[in-house]
Design a protein around this motif. Structure first.
Motif, PDB file in Angstrom:
ATOM      1  N   UNK A 186       0.817  -1.291   0.562  1.00 48.96           N
ATOM      2  CA  UNK A 186      -0.507  -0.243  -0.199  1.00 48.96           C
ATOM      3  C   UNK A 186       0.689   1.558  -0.066  1.00 48.96           C
ATOM      4  N   UNK A 187       2.156   1.489   0.450  1.00 51.14           N
ATOM      5  CA  UNK A 187       2.679   2.189   1.008  1.00 51.14           C
ATOM      6  C   UNK A 187       3.266   2.037  -0.245  1.00 51.14           C
ATOM      7  N   UNK A 188       4.018   1.966  -1.607  1.00 45.83           N
ATOM      8  CA  UNK A 188       4.238   0.962  -2.194  1.00 45.83           C
ATOM      9  C   UNK A 188       3.463   1.945  -3.395  1.00 45.83           C
ATOM     10  N   UNK A 189       2.640   1.841  -3.644  1.00 46.78           N
ATOM     11  CA  UNK A 189       0.943   2.157  -4.569  1.00 46.78           C
ATOM     12  C   UNK A 189       1.176   3.633  -4.075  1.00 46.78           C
ATOM     13  N   UNK A 190       1.066   3.940  -3.163  1.00 47.90           N
ATOM     14  CA  UNK A 190       0.373   5.689  -2.391  1.00 47.90           C
ATOM     15  C   UNK A 190       2.005   6.113  -2.637  1.00 47.90           C
ATOM     16  N   UNK A 191       2.794   5.970  -2.774  1.00 45.23           N
ATOM     17  CA  UNK A 191       3.840   6.962  -3.135  1.00 45.23           C
ATOM     18  C   UNK A 191       4.130   7.010  -4.475  1.00 45.23           C
ATOM     19  N   UNK A 212       0.728  11.593  -9.869  1.00 39.90           N
ATOM     20  CA  UNK A 212       0.715  12.892  -9.361  1.00 39.90           C
ATOM     21  C   UNK A 212       0.779  14.029  -9.280  1.00 39.90           C
ATOM     22  N   UNK A 213       1.504  14.381  -8.941  1.00 37.44           N
ATOM     23  CA  UNK A 213       2.745  15.237  -8.175  1.00 37.44           C
ATOM     24  C   UNK A 213       2.942  15.950  -9.253  1.00 37.44           C
ATOM     25  N   UNK A 214       3.980  15.043  -9.599  1.00 36.77           N
ATOM     26  CA  UNK A 214       4.475  15.555 -10.897  1.00 36.77           C
ATOM     27  C   UNK A 214       3.122  16.125 -11.844  1.00 36.77           C
ATOM     28  N   UNK A 215       2.474  15.330 -12.513  1.00 38.09           N
ATOM     29  CA  UNK A 215       1.902  16.050 -13.617  1.00 38.09           C
ATOM     30  C   UNK A 215       1.069  17.337 -12.849  1.00 38.09           C
ATOM     31  N   UNK A 216       0.135  17.601 -11.855  1.00 38.29           N
ATOM     32  CA  UNK A 216      -0.235  19.022 -11.285  1.00 38.29           C
ATOM     33  C   UNK A 216       1.278  19.847 -10.709  1.00 38.29           C
TER      34      UNK A 216
END
Length: 189
Positions: free
Chosen positions: A76-81, A87-91
């Motif tokens: 879950x941590x890996x998928x979240x990271x 998403x952060x890079x795109x935004x």
């Protein structure tokens, strides 16, 4: 010099209190005929995990359940990271765009997400979005897609194709059959 001495005395006082509490715990457990040990880790767990990276069943010991839980947490941590980084890079790229609409949308999204507490967002997605999805004949009909609690259905060539989505079991989303495209539902083992 005085601040270091005060810190050392406070640290020593905390250690003495912890030692007293642990000693009291051991004395009371011994008086009740119970002992502190790690033997419980080798006993059969007696429960199943609905979804696990590592194979697990009720006959396996507790240490294996803890290991499976750790593996699930790391996944879950890996998928979240990975997801949040993408998403952060795109935004971030959108916020530097020369397209006015794109950077305004990115700015609004960032400001809304950052100003709403995470717990409130989780409650919203769980109670308002996921629990309100209909099932069966009441599923949402979109062009070429059907959205329901059980998954995302799309129109295939001969039969409807199904993306087996997660199931809601006791308030937790599980994927007992895995996420995959298939022409029919899979059954949990």
């Amino acid at each position: 010099m005085i601040p270091w001495l005060v810190q050392a005395l406070v640290g020593l006082l905390i250690l003495v209190v912890i030692a007293f509490l642990l000693g009291n715990l051991v004395r009371n457990l011994s008086a009740a005929g119970l002992l502190l040990s790690w033997r419980w880790l080798g006993q059969p767990a007696g429960f199943d995990l609905s979804e696990s990276v590592l194979p697990f069943n009720a006959e396996l010991p507790y240490w294996r359940a803890l290991l499976a839980g750790l593996a699930n947490t790391l996944r879950a941590v890996l998928l979240g990271l990975v997801g949040s980084t993408l998403l952060g890079t795109l935004l971030g790229m959108a916020s530097f765009s020369s397209n006015g609409l794109l950077w305004r949308l990115a700015a609004v999204y960032v400001e809304v997400i950052r100003n709403i507490p995470l717990l409130l967002q989780l409650v919203f997605w769980y109670f308002v979005v996921f629990l309100s999805l209909p099932n069966g004949t009441g599923a949402l009909q979109l062009p070429g897609l059907v959205l329901a609690k059980s998954g995302l259905y799309g129109a295939g060539f001969e039969a409807g194709w199904l993306w087996q989505g997660p199931e809601l079991i006791n308030g937790v989303w599980h994927a007992p059959c895995g996420f995959r495209w298939s022409s029919r539902r899979c059954s949990p083992d």
